[in-house]
Scaffold this active site. Structure first.
Site, short mmCIF file in Angstrom:
data_model
loop_
_atom_site.label_atom_id
_atom_site.label_comp_id
_atom_site.label_asym_id
_atom_site.label_seq_id
_atom_site.Cartn_x
_atom_site.Cartn_y
_atom_site.Cartn_z
N ARG A 297 -3.23 -0.37 2.38
CA ARG A 297 -3.08 0.12 1.00
C ARG A 297 -4.31 -0.24 0.17
O ARG A 297 -4.74 0.54 -0.68
CB ARG A 297 -1.81 -0.44 0.39
CG ARG A 297 -0.54 0.16 0.97
CD ARG A 297 0.70 -0.59 0.53
NE ARG A 297 0.87 -0.60 -0.92
CZ ARG A 297 1.76 -1.36 -1.56
NH1 ARG A 297 2.55 -2.18 -0.88
NH2 ARG A 297 1.86 -1.31 -2.87
N CYS B 246 -1.19 -6.90 -7.23
CA CYS B 246 -0.50 -6.38 -6.04
C CYS B 246 0.00 -4.98 -6.37
O CYS B 246 -0.68 -4.23 -7.08
CB CYS B 246 0.64 -7.31 -5.61
SG CYS B 246 1.92 -7.52 -6.85
#
Length: 284
Positions: free
Chosen positions: A180, A239
């Site tokens: 990601r 995050c």
């Protein structure tokens, strides 16, 4: 391994103190859909005696469209008081696997003024595997007031992070998985661009623990160095939605790094906009 540290406790340490005045146990379990676990159902089926459930989808800023946005002090105070928690308590936070969602609530309590907050090593999964006490009886909550005092030095907003990206005044540590971060894998939330903030370093939250327990300090320092982080400089943690960024925060604090902030909006905010720069690949 020591039974307690400044920010973590062992299951043996906690079991010996169950029922003591001034000890609050908080089940902060929260899971991604892909994990296939129901945190509230698991709590109701069997929890540590005296534990209360902290709903990370409910204790949020009601006016924000971002997931897990940090509430203001008054809102947090209302929720924490209803859970029977005081800011002067020794607050032990746990999740299921050990170091996934619990550090987020550890961080929230510290932001809101609690001084003694720690994470249970091994989580509820470890507690259960060791055959320690569980109950499905509702926890009796004594009336109390949590006096919240918001510490904005622990929080970064998008304006702060824009400045960091532009001038390099701090380092950004991104807790998402490598795929990601590089943009090779899509974000789980619709409408998110893939990639990372220019200049960010990837420190996957899962790399910071082993068997639900934080790595030893020397291992953490080596991991941070490998990621390209200088522990003499400020760090902003990030995050997907502000949950696992706190795993990095916990690790940083454990090795004595206190000049850090958590970007509360994280990639849900940054990657969901069209006016923020995005980099891809392993190097920024």
């Amino acid at each position: 391994m020591s039974e307690t540290s400044l920010f973590t406790v062992s299951s043996a340490w906690l079991e010996e103190r169950l029922g003591q005045p001034g000890l609050s146990i908080v089940d902060a379990s929260w899971y991604l859909p892909a994990q296939g676990r129901d945190a509230k159902a698991e709590y109701e089926a069997g929890h540590i005696p005296g534990a209360v459930f902290f709903d990370q989808d409910a204790v949020v800023d009601p006016d924000s469209d971002l997931p897990h946005a940090l509430p203001d002090a008054a809102t947090f105070q209302r929720y924490a008081s209803a859970m029977g928690i005081s800011e002067s308590d020794t607050i032990i936070v746990h999740d299921g696997p050990g170091l996934f969602s619990a550090p987020r609530v550890w961080w929230m309590f510290r932001v809101m003024g609690a001084k003694d907050v720690r994470v249970l090593e091994g989580g509820l999964d470890g507690w259960r595997a060791e055959g320690r006490a569980l109950t499905n009886e509702p926890t009796r909550i004594a009336p109390t007031v949590f006096n919240a005092s918001f510490d904005d030095t622990r929080v970064a907003d998008i304006k702060t992070v824009r400045g960091v990206v532009e001038d390099g005044s701090a380092q950004i540590a991104d807790a998402r998985p490598a795929g990601r971060f590089t943009g090779e894998e899509p974000e789980p939330r619709a409408g998110m661009r893939s990639g990372h903030m220019p200049g960010a370093r990837n420190v996957p939250a899962s790399a910071l623990s082993r068997d639900g327990r934080l790595l030893a300090a020397e291992e953490l320092r080596a991991l941070f160095a490998q990621a390209g982080l200088d522990l003499e400089r400020p760090v902003v943690t990030s995050c997907g939605s502000g949950v696992t960024a706190a795993v990095i925060t916990l690790a940083l604090e454990t090795v004595g790094h206190t000049d850090n902030r958590l970007y509360d909006g994280s990639w849900s905010e940054w990657g969901g906009r069209e006016d923020t720069p995005v980099a891809t690949g392993r190097e920024s």
